[in-house]
Design a protein around this motif. Structure first.
Motif, mmCIF file in Angstrom:
data_model
loop_
_atom_site.group_PDB
_atom_site.id
_atom_site.type_symbol
_atom_site.label_atom_id
_atom_site.label_comp_id
_atom_site.label_asym_id
_atom_site.label_seq_id
_atom_site.Cartn_x
_atom_site.Cartn_y
_atom_site.Cartn_z
ATOM 1 N N ASP A 1 0.822 -1.210 0.000
ATOM 2 C CA ASP A 1 0.000 0.000 0.000
ATOM 3 C C ASP A 1 0.860 1.266 0.000
ATOM 4 O O ASP A 1 0.350 2.354 0.192
ATOM 5 C CB ASP A 1 -0.879 0.036 1.262
ATOM 6 C CG ASP A 1 -1.977 -1.014 1.246
ATOM 7 O OD1 ASP A 1 -2.313 -1.521 0.161
ATOM 8 O OD2 ASP A 1 -2.494 -1.327 2.333
ATOM 9 N N PHE A 2 2.160 1.130 -0.191
ATOM 10 C CA PHE A 2 3.103 2.230 -0.042
ATOM 11 C C PHE A 2 3.684 2.669 -1.384
ATOM 12 O O PHE A 2 3.629 1.933 -2.356
ATOM 13 C CB PHE A 2 4.276 1.797 0.860
ATOM 14 C CG PHE A 2 3.841 1.347 2.223
ATOM 15 C CD1 PHE A 2 3.767 2.243 3.269
ATOM 16 C CD2 PHE A 2 3.507 0.022 2.459
ATOM 17 C CE1 PHE A 2 3.368 1.837 4.529
ATOM 18 C CE2 PHE A 2 3.103 -0.400 3.715
ATOM 19 C CZ PHE A 2 3.037 0.516 4.755
ATOM 20 N N GLU A 3 4.261 3.869 -1.403
ATOM 21 C CA GLU A 3 5.068 4.331 -2.523
ATOM 22 C C GLU A 3 6.512 4.305 -2.071
ATOM 23 O O GLU A 3 6.841 4.812 -0.996
ATOM 24 C CB GLU A 3 4.700 5.757 -2.929
ATOM 25 C CG GLU A 3 3.417 5.851 -3.702
ATOM 26 C CD GLU A 3 3.217 7.230 -4.290
ATOM 27 O OE1 GLU A 3 4.014 8.147 -4.017
ATOM 28 O OE2 GLU A 3 2.236 7.394 -5.032
ATOM 29 N N GLN A 4 7.398 3.719 -2.890
ATOM 30 C CA GLN A 4 8.795 3.595 -2.505
ATOM 31 C C GLN A 4 9.697 4.186 -3.580
ATOM 32 O O GLN A 4 9.519 3.928 -4.768
ATOM 33 C CB GLN A 4 9.172 2.124 -2.303
ATOM 34 C CG GLN A 4 10.592 1.932 -1.836
ATOM 35 C CD GLN A 4 10.903 0.487 -1.576
ATOM 36 O OE1 GLN A 4 11.015 -0.296 -2.504
ATOM 37 N NE2 GLN A 4 11.015 0.135 -0.305
ATOM 38 N N THR B 1 10.335 5.351 1.783
ATOM 39 C CA THR B 1 9.000 4.799 1.565
ATOM 40 C C THR B 1 7.970 5.658 2.289
ATOM 41 O O THR B 1 8.194 6.069 3.428
ATOM 42 C CB THR B 1 8.935 3.347 2.071
ATOM 43 O OG1 THR B 1 9.958 2.594 1.422
ATOM 44 C CG2 THR B 1 7.593 2.708 1.793
ATOM 45 N N THR B 2 6.846 5.905 1.621
ATOM 46 C CA THR B 2 5.769 6.726 2.184
ATOM 47 C C THR B 2 4.452 5.961 2.090
ATOM 48 O O THR B 2 4.168 5.346 1.066
ATOM 49 C CB THR B 2 5.640 8.054 1.418
ATOM 50 O OG1 THR B 2 6.885 8.750 1.497
ATOM 51 C CG2 THR B 2 4.548 8.925 2.003
ATOM 52 N N GLY B 3 3.669 6.010 3.165
ATOM 53 C CA GLY B 3 2.356 5.388 3.167
ATOM 54 C C GLY B 3 1.331 6.300 3.804
ATOM 55 O O GLY B 3 1.662 7.091 4.693
ATOM 56 N N LEU C 1 11.120 9.317 9.415
ATOM 57 C CA LEU C 1 11.329 10.752 9.202
ATOM 58 C C LEU C 1 10.122 11.565 9.642
ATOM 59 O O LEU C 1 10.270 12.646 10.212
ATOM 60 C CB LEU C 1 11.624 11.033 7.732
ATOM 61 C CG LEU C 1 12.873 10.379 7.148
ATOM 62 C CD1 LEU C 1 13.002 10.725 5.672
ATOM 63 C CD2 LEU C 1 14.107 10.786 7.919
ATOM 64 N N SER C 2 8.912 11.050 9.336
ATOM 65 C CA SER C 2 7.694 11.772 9.715
ATOM 66 C C SER C 2 6.550 10.789 9.879
ATOM 67 O O SER C 2 6.558 9.697 9.310
ATOM 68 C CB SER C 2 7.335 12.821 8.655
ATOM 69 O OG SER C 2 7.005 12.203 7.430
ATOM 70 N N GLY C 3 5.563 11.193 10.669
ATOM 71 C CA GLY C 3 4.389 10.362 10.887
ATOM 72 C C GLY C 3 4.627 9.253 11.898
ATOM 73 O O GLY C 3 5.661 9.205 12.563
ATOM 74 N N SER D 1 -0.673 7.377 11.326
ATOM 75 C CA SER D 1 -0.904 8.813 11.118
ATOM 76 C C SER D 1 -1.417 9.060 9.703
ATOM 77 O O SER D 1 -1.552 8.126 8.910
ATOM 78 C CB SER D 1 0.399 9.588 11.361
ATOM 79 O OG SER D 1 1.413 9.120 10.503
ATOM 80 N N GLU D 2 -1.698 10.305 9.372
ATOM 81 C CA GLU D 2 -2.189 10.628 8.029
ATOM 82 C C GLU D 2 -1.195 10.212 6.946
ATOM 83 O O GLU D 2 -1.583 9.797 5.869
ATOM 84 C CB GLU D 2 -2.515 12.122 7.910
ATOM 85 C CG GLU D 2 -3.727 12.542 8.712
ATOM 86 C CD GLU D 2 -4.983 11.739 8.349
ATOM 87 O OE1 GLU D 2 -5.290 11.589 7.148
ATOM 88 O OE2 GLU D 2 -5.657 11.251 9.283
#
Length: 118
Positions: free
Chosen positions: A21-24, A43-45, A65-67, A100-101
């Motif tokens: 479900d992520f973008e890498q 990677t961002t989800g 890094l965030s979330g 998180s969002e």
């Protein structure tokens, strides 16, 4: 003494690919280079994104890094927030869920390294 120069990659210029479900964004990869170094990715989800349960043949290390997200392994939950570093040992079956969002993590692991295959 090596005659090779360091390599610089601007993460904003790397196209993401879908992973669960992520973008890498893969920054360096032995699969693409045919060399024996580890894979490094950002990677961002989005909230609710999940990986499937999986493991790696060698260590995986991450830095959030965030979330916020939770990694589940061996009946335990490990909460990751900005500044949290996490090491997953070889063969440890784990899965991740974004709380998180949005969650962004830097990860390094050896899945594409021929030398690291069991």
């Amino acid at each position: 003494m090596s005659t090779q120069n360091p390599e610089l990659v601007e993460t904003d210029l790397v196209s993401p690919v879908q992973l669960y479900d992520f973008e890498q964004k893969t920054l360096f990869s032995p699969k693409e280079r045919g060399e024996g170094f580890i894979k490094l990715s950002v990677t961002t989800g989005k909230k609710g994104a999940r990986s499937v349960a999986h493991c790696h043949p060698r260590d995986e290390v991450t830095l959030t890094l965030s979330g916020e997200a939770v990694l589940r392994a061996n009946g335990q939950e490990f909460y990751m927030k900005p500044g949290t570093a996490l090491r997953v040992p070889p063969g440890c079956v784990h899965e991740v869920e974004v709380l998180s969002e949005e969650w962004t993590v830097v990860a390094a692991y050896c899945d594409e390294c021929q030398l690291c295959r069991p």
